[in-house]
Design an enzyme around this catalytic site. Structure first.
Site, PDB file in Angstrom:
ATOM      1  N   LYS A  41       0.888  -1.169   0.000  1.00  0.00           N
ATOM      2  CA  LYS A  41       0.000   0.000   0.000  1.00  0.00           C
ATOM      3  C   LYS A  41       0.921   1.211   0.000  1.00  0.00           C
ATOM      4  CE  LYS A  41      -2.252   3.228   1.670  1.00  0.00           C
ATOM      5  NZ  LYS A  41      -1.814   4.498   1.111  1.00  0.00           N
ATOM      6  N   GLU A  68       8.477   1.865  11.380  1.00  0.00           N
ATOM      7  CA  GLU A  68       9.603   2.769  11.140  1.00  0.00           C
ATOM      8  C   GLU A  68       9.008   4.174  11.022  1.00  0.00           C
ATOM      9  OE1 GLU A  68      11.812   4.984  10.273  1.00  0.00           O
ATOM     10  OE2 GLU A  68      12.414   4.299   8.275  1.00  0.00           O
ATOM     11  N   CYS A 117      13.820   9.804   6.869  1.00  0.00           N
ATOM     12  CA  CYS A 117      13.599   9.394   8.257  1.00  0.00           C
ATOM     13  C   CYS A 117      14.809   9.711   9.125  1.00  0.00           C
ATOM     14  CB  CYS A 117      13.219   7.917   8.336  1.00  0.00           C
ATOM     15  SG  CYS A 117      14.358   6.836   7.500  1.00  0.00           S
ATOM     16  N   GLU A 168       9.192  16.128  14.735  1.00  0.00           N
ATOM     17  CA  GLU A 168       9.738  15.915  13.396  1.00  0.00           C
ATOM     18  C   GLU A 168       9.135  16.928  12.416  1.00  0.00           C
ATOM     19  OE1 GLU A 168      10.852  12.097  10.821  1.00  0.00           O
ATOM     20  OE2 GLU A 168       8.708  12.286  11.096  1.00  0.00           O
TER      21      GLU A 168
END
Ligand code: TXE
Length: 489
Positions: free
Chosen positions: A175, A249, A283, A384
């Site tokens: 997906k 993650e 990331c 973040e």
């Protein structure tokens, strides 16, 4: 005519059950360049059925040799065909061509690595502390794996999940992010005559309409997710309800710690690559610069000089250094976080605003940004951003540097810059993070596990256990001597 990308289910391009499509926006121009299928439960059910059937075929499930051969076939096909994936992915996420071309050229390598690793896996005889019995370990596939991916590097993120999952004898349903699905659909199409039907399925659409259904499907036995903390938490909650494992993650707020004795030119390049490559949409983005106060001023000046020379423009051009932010939602998020940082007292040392690029006036371009006077309690220091925003904070001793680095909800990556090797190891051992880089940043290898601690997620991708992570352990016990009567007197 706008190009349409359908689902890829059971070896075939498949239109959406809903009949609905989602526009894909090119972030360099702000214009619709393609449409992707808007998936729903019916599409997911089709993919689950196809994947389940494919995963149960004995020549797949029980034949590591066959799986290894198919993985080699995937690698060879990607080696020869990867170029057609480059432009498609750039149209979707605006990453500049030099980065995307390198990722695509390496795509086949991930699959080849796991083809070879699979060929080396052996039945493991267990050393027991018992007499009269022996035991060995068999590894059995889960069956169907859900692979939910993000928009920043769609095919590389998919490779880290799909290659070891296939090696482990599973079938997968991918997906991709609704913001950048096209390259994943084309990837599956390119492999259609190399991969048996149903082993790789792609269902596109929204997270809460398609992703959630994949995680909720009974036949999906494990989910590997890359994305936001909120998305990951929802995935883990649903997975737990079904007692199925998930790997998450979820990004980070990675520190780059620069000591006064560092090789400054290397450290400057490492900090630049950590936060400004991929526009910080990575990331492991090194978004917090923690720097010795003796060198802070000169270091920031040198970073600003480097930024001054960068060329903004079309991400498809080789001479472009900075392309657009990947999508409008991300662009708005970054700018509003920078605005709030200003209100919280941060000062702008560089950038901080939208960038107007001639010829691309509707694109989502943003100036690479350096913020000083950032409080360690400010949102911009703690959350973040996933954008080209570097926050700077100085320290005067190593204890302060370690405290600043570890005072974070996240723990994905960290960089340490010093010419004293022993000191670097001492600091590395004290940093709470899944990865620590010393005197470089961003290396990644199929041989080294990737993953975080704290809110950066759990579980690992890649590394020596990557295939095993997509398999379950089963112990076979063998009696070597006759069984005595249990009630003998
Ligand atoms: O993430 P989402 P978004 C961070 C980064 C970014 C923020 C938002 O800070 O600004 O997340 O990005 C699917 N069940 N990262 O909105 O929504 C979704 O469709 C199942 C860090 O893109 O988490 C997509 O395929 N699936 C990061 C994927 O999850 C769901 C990479 C990621 O989308 C779902 C990307 C649900 N309930 C963003 N909800 C990293 N780890 O590097 C969403 N999805």
């Amino acid at each position: 005519m706008i190009r349409r990308f359908q689902h890829f289910i059971n070896g075939h391009s498949t239109p959406p059950n809903s009949g609905e499509w989602i526009d894909s926006i090119n972030p360099a121009t702000g214009a619709v360049w393609a449409q992707i299928a808007r998936g729903n439960k019916a599409d997911v059910d089709l993919a689950v059925e196809a994947a389940l059937t494919a995963s149960q075929q004995p020549d797949w499930r029980d034949s590591a040799a066959n799986r290894s051969e198919i993985l080699h076939g995937i690698a060879d096909r990607l080696d020869s065909e990867h170029k057609q994936l480059i432009e498609i992915e750039i149209n979707d996420n605006g990453k500049r061509i030099r980065e995307v071309a390198a990722q695509m050229a390496g795509l086949g390598g991930w699959y080849r690595h796991f083809a070879l690793a699979l060929a080396k896996m052996e039945v493991e005889e267990l050393t027991l502390d018992l007499e009269g019995v022996s035991a060995h370990l068999e590894l059995i596939p889960y069956g169907v794996i859900g692979a939910i991916t993000a928009w920043n590097s769609p095919l590389m993120i998919a490779a880290w999940k799909v290659a070891p999952a296939l090696a482990g004898g599973n079938a997968v349903i991918i997906k991709p992010s609704e913001m950048a699905s096209a390259s994943t659909v084309l990837f599956a199409e390119v492999l259609s005559d190399v991969v048996p039907d149903g082993l790789i399925n792609v269902v596109t659409g929204y997270g809460d309409e398609v992703g959630a259904e994949i995680v909720d499907a009974d036949a999906v036995k494990k989910v590997s997710f890359t994305g936001s903390e909120i998305g990951g938490s929802k995935v883990a909650t649903t997975a737990a309800k079904h007692v199925k494992p998930s790997t998450l993650e979820l990004g980070g707020k990675s520190p780059q710690i620069v000591f006064a004795d560092a090789d400054l030119e290397s450290a400057i390049n490492g900090v630049m690559s950590g936060i400004f490559l991929s526009n910080g949409q990575s990331c492991v983005a090194g978004s917090r610069l923690i720097i010795h106060d003796e060198i802070r001023g000169a270091f920031v000046e040198r970073l600003k000089e480097k930024l001054d020379g960068l060329h903004f423009g079309n991400p498809l051009r080789e001479d472009t250094d900075i392309g657009p932010i990947a999508n409008e939602a991300q662009f708005d998020k970054i700018l509003s976080m920078v605005d709030r940082a200003r209100q919280e007292g941060a000062t702008i040392a560089a950038g901080g605003s939208k960038k107007v690029v001639p010829g691309f006036e509707n694109g989502f371009f943003m100036e690479p940004t350096i913020l000083e006077n950032v409080s360690p309690y400010a949102e911009i220091w703690r959350k973040e951003v996933f954008g080209p925003v570097l926050c700077v904070h100085s320290f005067s001793n190593k204890e302060e540097a370690i405290t600043l680095a570890n005072d974070s909800d996240y723990g994905l990556a960290a960089g340490i810059w010093t010419t004293d090797e022993g000191f670097a190891s001492e600091i590395a051992s004290k940093i709470d993070s899944g990865t620590v880089y010393i005197n470089h940043y961003r290396s990644v290898s199929a041989c080294a596990p990737v993953g975080g601690i704290k809110k950066s997620g759990y579980g690992r991708e890649l590394g020596p256990n990557a295939i095993r992570d997509f398999m379950q352990e089963k112990v076979i016990w063998n009696g070597k001597v006759g069984v005595p009567d249990p009630f003998a007197r």
